[in-house]
Design a protein around this motif. Structure first.
Motif, PDB file in Angstrom:
ATOM      1  N   ASP B   1      59.774 -12.377 -29.114  1.00 54.73           N
ATOM      2  CA  ASP B   1      59.400 -11.026 -28.689  1.00 54.73           C
ATOM      3  C   ASP B   1      60.165  -9.997 -29.514  1.00 54.73           C
ATOM      4  OD1 ASP B   1      59.169  -9.387 -25.412  1.00 54.73           O
ATOM      5  OD2 ASP B   1      58.850  -8.645 -27.440  1.00 54.73           O
ATOM      6  N   SER B   2      59.421  -9.144 -30.221  1.00 56.77           N
ATOM      7  CA  SER B   2      60.043  -8.171 -31.134  1.00 56.77           C
ATOM      8  C   SER B   2      60.632  -6.985 -30.394  1.00 56.77           C
ATOM      9  CB  SER B   2      59.009  -7.661 -32.137  1.00 56.77           C
ATOM     10  OG  SER B   2      58.019  -6.888 -31.475  1.00 56.77           O
ATOM     11  N   GLY B   3      60.187  -6.748 -29.156  1.00 56.49           N
ATOM     12  CA  GLY B   3      60.622  -5.568 -28.431  1.00 56.49           C
ATOM     13  C   GLY B   3      59.678  -4.393 -28.576  1.00 56.49           C
ATOM     14  N   VAL B   4      58.688  -4.517 -29.455  1.00 56.51           N
ATOM     15  CA  VAL B   4      57.668  -3.479 -29.610  1.00 56.51           C
ATOM     16  C   VAL B   4      56.493  -3.846 -28.706  1.00 56.51           C
ATOM     17  CG1 VAL B   4      56.117  -2.312 -31.227  1.00 56.51           C
ATOM     18  CG2 VAL B   4      58.366  -3.109 -32.004  1.00 56.51           C
ATOM     19  N   THR B   5      56.035  -2.906 -27.902  1.00 56.08           N
ATOM     20  CA  THR B   5      54.911  -3.184 -27.014  1.00 56.08           C
ATOM     21  C   THR B   5      53.699  -2.361 -27.425  1.00 56.08           C
ATOM     22  OG1 THR B   5      55.598  -1.515 -25.405  1.00 56.08           O
ATOM     23  CG2 THR B   5      56.435  -3.745 -25.100  1.00 56.08           C
ATOM     24  N   GLN B   6      52.526  -2.969 -27.255  1.00 59.23           N
ATOM     25  CA  GLN B   6      51.273  -2.292 -27.571  1.00 59.23           C
ATOM     26  C   GLN B   6      50.278  -2.547 -26.450  1.00 59.23           C
ATOM     27  OE1 GLN B   6      51.118  -3.703 -32.118  1.00 59.23           O
ATOM     28  NE2 GLN B   6      49.548  -2.174 -31.656  1.00 59.23           N
ATOM     29  N   THR B   7      49.552  -1.501 -26.106  1.00 58.61           N
ATOM     30  CA  THR B   7      48.476  -1.644 -25.126  1.00 58.61           C
ATOM     31  C   THR B   7      47.256  -0.887 -25.592  1.00 58.61           C
ATOM     32  OG1 THR B   7      49.314   0.282 -23.895  1.00 58.61           O
ATOM     33  CG2 THR B   7      50.024  -1.902 -23.143  1.00 58.61           C
ATOM     34  N   PRO B   8      46.039  -1.350 -25.280  1.00 58.81           N
ATOM     35  CA  PRO B   8      45.780  -2.639 -24.642  1.00 58.81           C
ATOM     36  C   PRO B   8      45.831  -3.773 -25.669  1.00 58.81           C
ATOM     37  CG  PRO B   8      43.724  -1.530 -25.116  1.00 58.81           C
ATOM     38  CD  PRO B   8      44.802  -0.588 -25.582  1.00 58.81           C
ATOM     39  N   LYS B   9      45.715  -4.999 -25.223  1.00 62.78           N
ATOM     40  CA  LYS B   9      45.681  -6.140 -26.142  1.00 62.78           C
ATOM     41  C   LYS B   9      44.327  -6.230 -26.822  1.00 62.78           C
ATOM     42  CE  LYS B   9      48.932  -9.663 -24.439  1.00 62.78           C
ATOM     43  NZ  LYS B   9      49.942  -9.247 -25.317  1.00 62.78           N
ATOM     44  N   HIS B  10      43.291  -5.985 -26.044  1.00 65.79           N
ATOM     45  CA  HIS B  10      41.921  -6.050 -26.562  1.00 65.79           C
ATOM     46  C   HIS B  10      41.172  -4.811 -26.127  1.00 65.79           C
ATOM     47  CE1 HIS B  10      42.372 -10.346 -27.541  1.00 65.79           C
ATOM     48  NE2 HIS B  10      43.009 -10.447 -26.395  1.00 65.79           N
ATOM     49  N   LEU B  11      40.253  -4.378 -26.964  1.00 65.10           N
ATOM     50  CA  LEU B  11      39.446  -3.204 -26.669  1.00 65.10           C
ATOM     51  C   LEU B  11      38.071  -3.432 -27.277  1.00 65.10           C
ATOM     52  CD1 LEU B  11      39.823  -0.486 -25.313  1.00 65.10           C
ATOM     53  CD2 LEU B  11      40.802   0.383 -27.426  1.00 65.10           C
ATOM     54  N   ILE B  12      37.056  -3.319 -26.452  1.00 65.50           N
ATOM     55  CA  ILE B  12      35.679  -3.446 -26.944  1.00 65.50           C
ATOM     56  C   ILE B  12      34.969  -2.149 -26.621  1.00 65.50           C
ATOM     57  CG2 ILE B  12      33.517  -4.723 -26.796  1.00 65.50           C
ATOM     58  CD1 ILE B  12      35.115  -7.145 -25.806  1.00 65.50           C
ATOM     59  N   THR B  13      34.345  -1.565 -27.636  1.00 66.28           N
ATOM     60  CA  THR B  13      33.682  -0.286 -27.437  1.00 66.28           C
ATOM     61  C   THR B  13      32.453  -0.206 -28.337  1.00 66.28           C
ATOM     62  OG1 THR B  13      34.068   2.106 -27.344  1.00 66.28           O
ATOM     63  CG2 THR B  13      35.026   0.911 -29.192  1.00 66.28           C
ATOM     64  N   ALA B  14      31.761   0.902 -28.257  1.00 64.07           N
ATOM     65  CA  ALA B  14      30.523   1.058 -29.014  1.00 64.07           C
ATOM     66  C   ALA B  14      30.707   2.033 -30.162  1.00 64.07           C
ATOM     67  CB  ALA B  14      29.418   1.545 -28.084  1.00 64.07           C
ATOM     68  N   THR B  15      29.805   1.954 -31.126  1.00 62.47           N
ATOM     69  CA  THR B  15      29.861   2.888 -32.246  1.00 62.47           C
ATOM     70  C   THR B  15      29.746   4.328 -31.730  1.00 62.47           C
ATOM     71  OG1 THR B  15      27.475   2.653 -32.556  1.00 62.47           O
ATOM     72  CG2 THR B  15      28.892   1.295 -33.952  1.00 62.47           C
ATOM     73  N   GLY B  16      30.468   5.212 -32.411  1.00 61.43           N
ATOM     74  CA  GLY B  16      30.461   6.612 -32.054  1.00 61.43           C
ATOM     75  C   GLY B  16      31.488   7.010 -31.005  1.00 61.43           C
ATOM     76  N   GLN B  17      32.087   6.036 -30.365  1.00 58.99           N
ATOM     77  CA  GLN B  17      33.062   6.314 -29.310  1.00 58.99           C
ATOM     78  C   GLN B  17      34.452   6.625 -29.873  1.00 58.99           C
ATOM     79  OE1 GLN B  17      32.299   6.441 -25.821  1.00 58.99           O
ATOM     80  NE2 GLN B  17      30.308   6.499 -26.840  1.00 58.99           N
ATOM     81  N   ARG B  18      35.331   7.019 -28.948  1.00 57.50           N
ATOM     82  CA  ARG B  18      36.716   7.331 -29.298  1.00 57.50           C
ATOM     83  C   ARG B  18      37.637   6.469 -28.443  1.00 57.50           C
ATOM     84  NH1 ARG B  18      40.128  12.057 -30.580  1.00 57.50           N
ATOM     85  NH2 ARG B  18      41.947  11.989 -29.212  1.00 57.50           N
ATOM     86  N   VAL B  19      38.707   5.948 -29.067  1.00 55.61           N
ATOM     87  CA  VAL B  19      39.667   5.147 -28.319  1.00 55.61           C
ATOM     88  C   VAL B  19      41.086   5.584 -28.669  1.00 55.61           C
ATOM     89  CG1 VAL B  19      38.150   3.120 -28.166  1.00 55.61           C
ATOM     90  CG2 VAL B  19      39.754   3.333 -30.087  1.00 55.61           C
TER      91      VAL B  19
END
Lengths: 118, 115
Positions: B1-19
């Motif tokens: 474990d590097s100590g760096v955290t990221q969320t979310p692990k997975h993201l599924i979205t559609a073209t044209g969207q914003r995340v």
């Protein structure tokens, strides 16, 4: 021109053998850092070892050592006594000073896929 | 474990969207970096922040933006998404902003799939 070149797309090695992964780099800056990262199939990037351009001795970290040949611009990773858990993608990376002061992000090679066979 | 955290692990979205992708650096690290890993482009540096300020820019598209907040966490915003934006996005952190010798520690990544 590519800044980091890893010429071995894939390697098969027998368990317990030593492995050398090749990396050559291209920079005109006298100050730079060279790094090796491991990426297992799970996807995370794991830092292995670092070599600074002014370091006189080759870096070592446990079973990992870096064969740094400055005149040849090479920074090969050596893994001694390979283990099954060493199977992964291995990336060589370089960091150079940034023109605006500070340092730029890492520039990565395309990686070497290492497979350790029992 | 590097100590760096990221969320979310997975993201599924559609073209044209914003995340928005989120990253928390290792305790004590002031620098945050964002990288994109795709099959065709490999691993590419996008942008660096140090203590809230942008420090270096790589191959970041105009549709992408990032910021670092006072608590040092960082967000990467991707808008008008295209199929080609599907990739693994990494956040990394380091203690210092300057010098090529500073080691960057990577988070587990966010896998973005654009359908």
């Amino acid at each position: 021109a590519q800044k980091i070149t890893q010429t071995q797309p894939g390697m098969f090695v027998q368990e317990k053998e030593a492995v050398t992964l090749d990396c050559t780099y291209d920079t005109s800056d006298p100050s730079y850092g060279l790094f090796w990262y491991k990426q297992p199939s799970s996807g995370e990037m794991i830092f292995l070892i670092y070599q600074g351009s002014y370091d006189q001795q080759n870096a070592t970290e446990g079973r990992y050592s870096l064969n740094f040949q400055k005149a040849r611009k090479s920074a090969n990773l050596v893994i001694s006594a390979s283990q099954l858990g060493d199977s992964a993608m291995y990336f060589c990376a370089m960091r150079e000073p940034y023109s605006g002061g500070g340092a730029d992000g890492l520039t990565f090679g395309k990686g070497t896929h290492l497979i350790i066979q029992p | 474990d590097s100590g760096v955290t990221q969320t979310p692990k997975h993201l599924i979205t559609a073209t044209g969207q914003r995340v928005t992708l989120r990253c928390s650096p290792r305790s004590g690290d002031l620098s945050v970096y964002w990288y994109q890993q795709s099959l065709d482009q490999g691993l590419q540096f996008l942008i660096q922040y140090y203590n809230g300020e942008e420090r270096a820019k790589g191959n970041i598209l105009e549709r992408f933006s990032a910021q670092q907040f006072p608590d040092l966490h960082s967000e990467l915003n991707l808008s008008s998404l295209e199929l080609g934006d599907s990739a693994l996005y990494f956040c990394a952190s380091s203690a210092q902003p300057q010098g090529p010798t500073d080691t960057q520690y990577f988070g587990p990544g966010t896998r973005l799939t654009v359908l």
